[in-house]
Design an enzyme around this catalytic site. Structure first.
Site, PDB file in Angstrom:
ATOM      1  N   HIS A 178       0.822  -1.220   0.000  1.00 60.05           N
ATOM      2  CA  HIS A 178       0.000   0.000   0.000  1.00 60.05           C
ATOM      3  C   HIS A 178       0.849   1.261   0.000  1.00 60.05           C
ATOM      4  CE1 HIS A 178      -4.087  -1.741   0.797  1.00 60.05           C
ATOM      5  NE2 HIS A 178      -3.320  -2.793   1.041  1.00 60.05           N
ATOM      6  N   ASP A 390       3.514   9.496  -1.158  1.00 62.52           N
ATOM      7  CA  ASP A 390       2.336   8.732  -0.765  1.00 62.52           C
ATOM      8  C   ASP A 390       2.155   7.577  -1.727  1.00 62.52           C
ATOM      9  OD1 ASP A 390       0.077   8.299   0.832  1.00 62.52           O
ATOM     10  OD2 ASP A 390      -0.525  10.399   0.726  1.00 62.52           O
TER      11      ASP A 390
HETATM   12  P1  ADQ Z   1      -2.870   6.445   4.642  1.00 63.12           P
HETATM   13  O1  ADQ Z   1      -1.483   6.889   4.833  1.00 63.12           O
HETATM   14  O2  ADQ Z   1      -3.678   6.327   5.866  1.00 63.12           O
HETATM   15  O3  ADQ Z   1      -2.973   5.077   3.837  1.00 63.12           O
HETATM   16  P2  ADQ Z   1      -4.746   7.859   2.725  1.00 63.12           P
HETATM   17  O4  ADQ Z   1      -4.725   7.113   1.456  1.00 63.12           O
HETATM   18  O5  ADQ Z   1      -4.796   9.333   2.545  1.00 63.12           O
HETATM   19  O6  ADQ Z   1      -3.497   7.596   3.648  1.00 63.12           O
HETATM   20  O7  ADQ Z   1      -6.016   7.411   3.525  1.00 63.12           O
HETATM   21  C1  ADQ Z   1      -6.448   8.088   4.684  1.00 63.12           C
HETATM   22  C2  ADQ Z   1      -7.841   7.575   5.024  1.00 63.12           C
HETATM   23  O8  ADQ Z   1      -8.205   8.031   6.323  1.00 63.12           O
HETATM   24  C3  ADQ Z   1      -8.879   8.105   4.051  1.00 63.12           C
HETATM   25  O9  ADQ Z   1      -9.693   7.046   3.626  1.00 63.12           O
HETATM   26  C4  ADQ Z   1      -9.676   9.105   4.873  1.00 63.12           C
HETATM   27  O10 ADQ Z   1     -11.047   9.204   4.594  1.00 63.12           O
HETATM   28  C5  ADQ Z   1      -9.507   8.577   6.260  1.00 63.12           C
HETATM   29  N1  ADQ Z   1      -9.646   9.724   7.145  1.00 63.12           N
HETATM   30  C6  ADQ Z   1      -9.016  10.863   7.044  1.00 63.12           C
HETATM   31  N2  ADQ Z   1      -9.476  11.708   7.967  1.00 63.12           N
HETATM   32  C7  ADQ Z   1     -10.407  11.094   8.659  1.00 63.12           C
HETATM   33  C8  ADQ Z   1     -11.221  11.443   9.748  1.00 63.12           C
HETATM   34  N3  ADQ Z   1     -11.161  12.595  10.301  1.00 63.12           N
HETATM   35  N4  ADQ Z   1     -12.049  10.566  10.205  1.00 63.12           N
HETATM   36  C9  ADQ Z   1     -12.121   9.358   9.644  1.00 63.12           C
HETATM   37  N5  ADQ Z   1     -11.375   8.965   8.627  1.00 63.12           N
HETATM   38  C10 ADQ Z   1     -10.511   9.821   8.138  1.00 63.12           C
HETATM   39  C11 ADQ Z   1      -2.052   4.126   3.239  1.00 63.12           C
HETATM   40  C12 ADQ Z   1      -1.029   4.697   2.262  1.00 63.12           C
HETATM   41  C13 ADQ Z   1      -1.733   5.500   1.175  1.00 63.12           C
HETATM   42  C14 ADQ Z   1      -2.747   4.604   0.462  1.00 63.12           C
HETATM   43  C15 ADQ Z   1      -3.645   3.904   1.470  1.00 63.12           C
HETATM   44  C16 ADQ Z   1      -4.505   2.838   0.782  1.00 63.12           C
HETATM   45  O11 ADQ Z   1      -0.124   5.546   2.970  1.00 63.12           O
HETATM   46  O12 ADQ Z   1      -0.802   6.005   0.239  1.00 63.12           O
HETATM   47  O13 ADQ Z   1      -3.552   5.419  -0.367  1.00 63.12           O
HETATM   48  O14 ADQ Z   1      -2.882   3.234   2.458  1.00 63.12           O
HETATM   49  O15 ADQ Z   1      -3.727   1.923   0.071  1.00 63.12           O
END
Ligand code: ADQ
Length: 498
Positions: A178, A390
């Site tokens: 991921h 990312d």
């Molecule tokens: P993350 O580093 O966690 O994931 P990201 O892809 O941005 O990064 O996902 C964050 C998730 O957290 C989003 O689905 C978002 O909706 C949720 N989120 C953010 N703020 C929130 C809040 N206040 N309350 C609830 N939920 C919240 C890792 C990798 C990424 C990759 C993902 C999936 O680092 O690059 O995209 O896995 O493979």
């Protein structure tokens, strides 16, 4: 299985293995166990396949081995309700420290996100990593049958396939990373580089988020295992390793669009959106939503915003940045330092620009519930998604899906995996280039309405076509050797095109 219930193409059961189980187990003071189901696109997309194949999800539910023994019967009962089996792997407090906080989050996470100076290459962490991967493999081996497909997720569990082969498990094995895969020079700094690379070669299919990551992986192979033959082009490359063939594919993860577009239309969210617009009268909301992590580049983003306000004074009182920082990894000291740094910058920007009736930045450290998050996505005119690195970044895709008015502008870091798919229509920035970020903010805030709508419409279509169900199908089909019916050109981002 596709979203509309088309039959998937695997024979045996699907066994999903991830560090965390998609559920939270807790124990009341009287000893009774309680289970809360996880949510999110990945769970929603994988659950139907698990149910359809009577599959199993194996992971750590946040418990010690002793607690797992106690919770086992309860988990078995719950498996019936869920429609698929869940198996917990217990980790001792020392393993949680050395494997999870140590090897995973103080070695692999920083190294793979290009922060080698944040790495703590403590050998005890590596030993804990091997021990925990061994433990996971024991549980998987206990469940696996020959026709099953075992799908292991992420950087915590890179050695599970090797451990399974040592135990004689013959099921097919897939792995999806991921997070990014680092460039060769960075990967070579890892004291256990050879062990990690060799371990990955035990999978039958290795999936990456973008062509960037797979290319880096191939470069590392060329450096450490020049005997591995790499053939083909397109979504899945063939690797020949001592008479074995395996695949290295590009599968950009996505979201369940309906989980965002649907609620965005609901009366509850619509009301909240209307209220947000009155809270920011005549102003454009620029939105940032990031987990607290150095890879998300929050201080760089704040510097870019500060420069935008001073270089383009016409933006003052016309825009407000709403920045949500979601708590994460609070047990690691570096994250505390980063939080203080962010709060210092927020204070400085507020002190410099606030006027009666206008606050330039609304900072929140915490969590929003789903409706609140979606309301912000829908109400925002601009999303500022500027990670330094990312794997994908789902916030970018969630913003587009919830942008019902269709006039939101996405400012996106060229170092996010999502850039490969959205490069034509997002405004791309190099997050280290503060002047470039300031200029992009100005451009986004002054973009003509027609152009905003056209760009957003194309991004929404792309995300709809390549959603989380597409992603699950794509990976499973590749694992089964099924060629894409229509060989779509792979989205590749090259800065020379920007
Ligand atoms: P993350 O580093 O966690 O994931 P990201 O892809 O941005 O990064 O996902 C964050 C998730 O957290 C989003 O689905 C978002 O909706 C949720 N989120 C953010 N703020 C929130 C809040 N206040 N309350 C609830 N939920 C919240 C890792 C990798 C990424 C990759 C993902 C999936 O680092 O690059 O995209 O896995 O493979």
């Amino acid at each position: 299985m596709g979203k509309d219930g088309e039959t998937g193409s695997t024979d045996g059961r699907l066994i999903v293995v991830s560090n965390r189980l998609p559920l939270v187990l807790s124990q009341a003071s009287g000893g009774a166990w309680h289970l809360e189901r996880g949510s999110g696109g990945l769970v929603t997309a994988i659950e139907p396949v698990l149910k359809d194949t009577q599959g199993v999800w194996i992971g750590w539910p946040g418990l010690t081995p002793e607690q797992i023994r106690d919770a086992d019967e309860f988990l078995d009962q719950k498996s019936d309700e869920l429609g698929y089996r869940v198996r917990g792997v217990g980790l001792s407090p020392k393993q949680q420290d050395d494997f999870y906080l140590g090897f995973a989050n103080q070695i692999i996470w920083p190294l793979f996100h290009d922060f080698p100076t944040q790495c703590n290459f403590d050998p005890t962490f590596w030993h804990a990593y091997q021990e925990v991967n061994h433990r996971f493999a024991e549980v998987v081996a206990d469940e696996a049958r020959d026709g099953d497909f075992i799908w292991v997720h992420d950087y915590h569990l890179m050695s599970v396939a090797e451990e399974l082969h040592e135990k004689g498990v013959k099921s097919r094995l897939g792995f999806f990373l991921h997070i990014p895969f680092p460039s060769r020079d960075l990967f070579l700094k890892l004291p256990w580089r050879r062990e990690v690379l060799e371990a990955l070669l035990h999978y039958d299919l290795i999936g990456f988020q973008s062509d960037r990551d797979r290319t880096n992986f191939v470069h590392c192979l060329q450096a450490l295992r020049p005997d591995v033959k790499v053939e083909g082009r397109g979504r899945v490359l063939k690797l020949e390793v001592q008479g074995r063939t395996l695949g290295a594919g590009v599968f950009p993860i996505s979201i369940d669009v309906d989980e965002f577009a649907g609620p965005a239309r609901s009366p509850q969210v619509s009301e909240r959106v209307a209220r947000l617009w009155t809270e920011f009268p005549g102003r454009k909301v620029i939105l940032g939503v990031d987990r607290l992590d150095y890879s998300k580049g929050i201080p760089h983003k704040l510097e870019g915003y500060r420069l935008a306000l001073s270089r383009y004074p016409e933006l003052q009182e016309k825009v407000s940045l709403v920045q949500l920082v979601v708590p994460s990894r609070e047990d690691i000291p570096e994250y505390h330092r980063m939080k203080r740094e962010i709060e210092r910058l927020v204070g400085q920007i507020s002190g410099e620009f606030t006027r009666p009736g206008w606050v330039p930045i609304h900072y929140q450290y915490g969590r929003w519930d789903r409706p609140e998050l979606i309301a912000h996505y829908r109400a925002a005119s601009v999303a500022l998604v500027t990670p330094l690195k990312d794997g994908m970044n789902l916030v970018a895709k969630e913003f587009c899906s919830a942008s019902l008015e269709g006039n939101g502008v996405l400012i996106l870091s060229e170092h996010a995996g999502a850039t490969a798919q959205l490069q034509e229509d997002a405004i791309l920035v190099n997050p280290y280039d503060v002047e470039g970020v300031a200029e992009a903010i100005h451009r986004a805030c002054t973009m003509p309405d027609r152009e905003r709508k056209d760009r957003m419409q194309r991004m929404r279509r792309k995300i709809q076509n390549e959603d989380i169900y597409w992603w699950v199908d794509c990976f499973r089909n590749a694992a089964n050797g099924v060629e894409e019916a229509e060989a779509l050109p792979l989205d590749v981002y090259l800065p020379s095109r920007a």
